[in-house]
Design a protein around this motif. Structure first.
Motif, PDB file in Angstrom:
ATOM      1  N   ILE A  12      -0.173  -0.958 -11.244  1.00 44.98           N
ATOM      2  CA  ILE A  12       0.088   0.448 -11.078  1.00 44.98           C
ATOM      3  C   ILE A  12       1.370   0.708 -11.458  1.00 44.98           C
ATOM      4  O   ILE A  12       2.280   0.213 -11.287  1.00 44.98           O
ATOM      5  N   LEU A  70      -3.309  -5.090  -6.637  1.00 47.01           N
ATOM      6  CA  LEU A  70      -2.749  -3.632  -6.955  1.00 47.01           C
ATOM      7  C   LEU A  70      -1.312  -3.900  -6.481  1.00 47.01           C
ATOM      8  O   LEU A  70      -0.465  -3.086  -6.736  1.00 47.01           O
ATOM      9  N   CYS A  73       3.779  -2.959  -6.352  1.00 50.30           N
ATOM     10  CA  CYS A  73       3.588  -1.626  -7.042  1.00 50.30           C
ATOM     11  C   CYS A  73       4.889  -0.738  -6.968  1.00 50.30           C
ATOM     12  O   CYS A  73       5.593  -0.854  -6.116  1.00 50.30           O
TER      13      CYS A  73
END
Length: 211
Positions: A12, A70, A73
């Motif tokens: 991300i 994820l 980030c």
């Protein structure tokens, strides 16, 4: 994998012109049911089997792998959680459900421990209305046609509320992670500048929704 189907190594990066939402359709477990758990256990105790339990565990293993991939980030990450009301004790609710063995909320807690911000996501009034309906249906041993229509209407209103909550709180350049049951369908209500990504696939309830 394609972006829609997801990847275990998604990266991300902040994007100035849009908002990104990673959508995880989920399977609820007894541990997520709160005060309804005893009713659910009693109704389904004869149907429990090791194959089903193992399948659910593998599903949550996949969700955990993809969700935790994820992080870290560079953007602000906001978590939106099925059945988590807007209130003054969202963190306590997550913590309590982790202690009860909820895989879903354990993942949310892990994301929070790594800098993500959990958001009160749902209308307390709608959740209470659904709770009373579900409890009545369980106690009477079945759902009438009227009950089914009422449940569908509550779900529609919940979806609208969740979508508006995301629209109003996910800022430009931020990343959202939403965990919602398979029957939810929020895409049509989301703002057009929100890019939706499905790391483990799109829920069937939203297959016909254009976005």
């Amino acid at each position: 994998m394609s972006e829609e189907n997801g990847s275990a190594s998604l990266e991300i990066r902040p994007q100035a012109q849009n908002r990104r939402l990673f959508y995880f359709p989920i399977v609820h477990t007894v541990q997520d049911m709160g005060s309804l758990a005893s009713h659910v256990k009693e109704k389904h105790k004869s149907k429990d089997n090791h194959t089903h339990i193992a399948s659910i565990a593998r599903f949550w293993d996949l969700v955990e792998e993809e969700a935790l991939s994820l992080l870290p980030c560079k953007s602000t990450v906001r978590i939106y959680q099925d059945a988590l009301p807007i209130c003054d004790h969202e963190l306590q609710i997550v913590s309590d459900l982790v202690k009860q063995g909820s895989r879903n909320h354990a993942i949310v807690q892990h994301l929070m421990d790594n800098g993500a911000q959990v958001m009160g996501t749902e209308s307390p009034d709608l959740l209470l209305e659904e709770y009373h309906l579900a409890k009545r249906v369980m106690e009477q041993g079945g759902q009438s046609i009227a009950d089914g229509k009422a449940a569908a209407e509550i779900l529609r209103k919940r979806d609208q509320f969740v979508a508006e909550r995301i629209n109003n709180t996910l800022a430009t350049g931020e990343v959202g992670i939403v965990f919602l049951g398979m029957m939810h369908c929020i895409e049509a209500e989301l703002s057009s500048d929100i890019e939706i990504i499905y790391p483990i696939g799109r829920p069937e309830a939203s297959q016909g929704t254009a976005k």
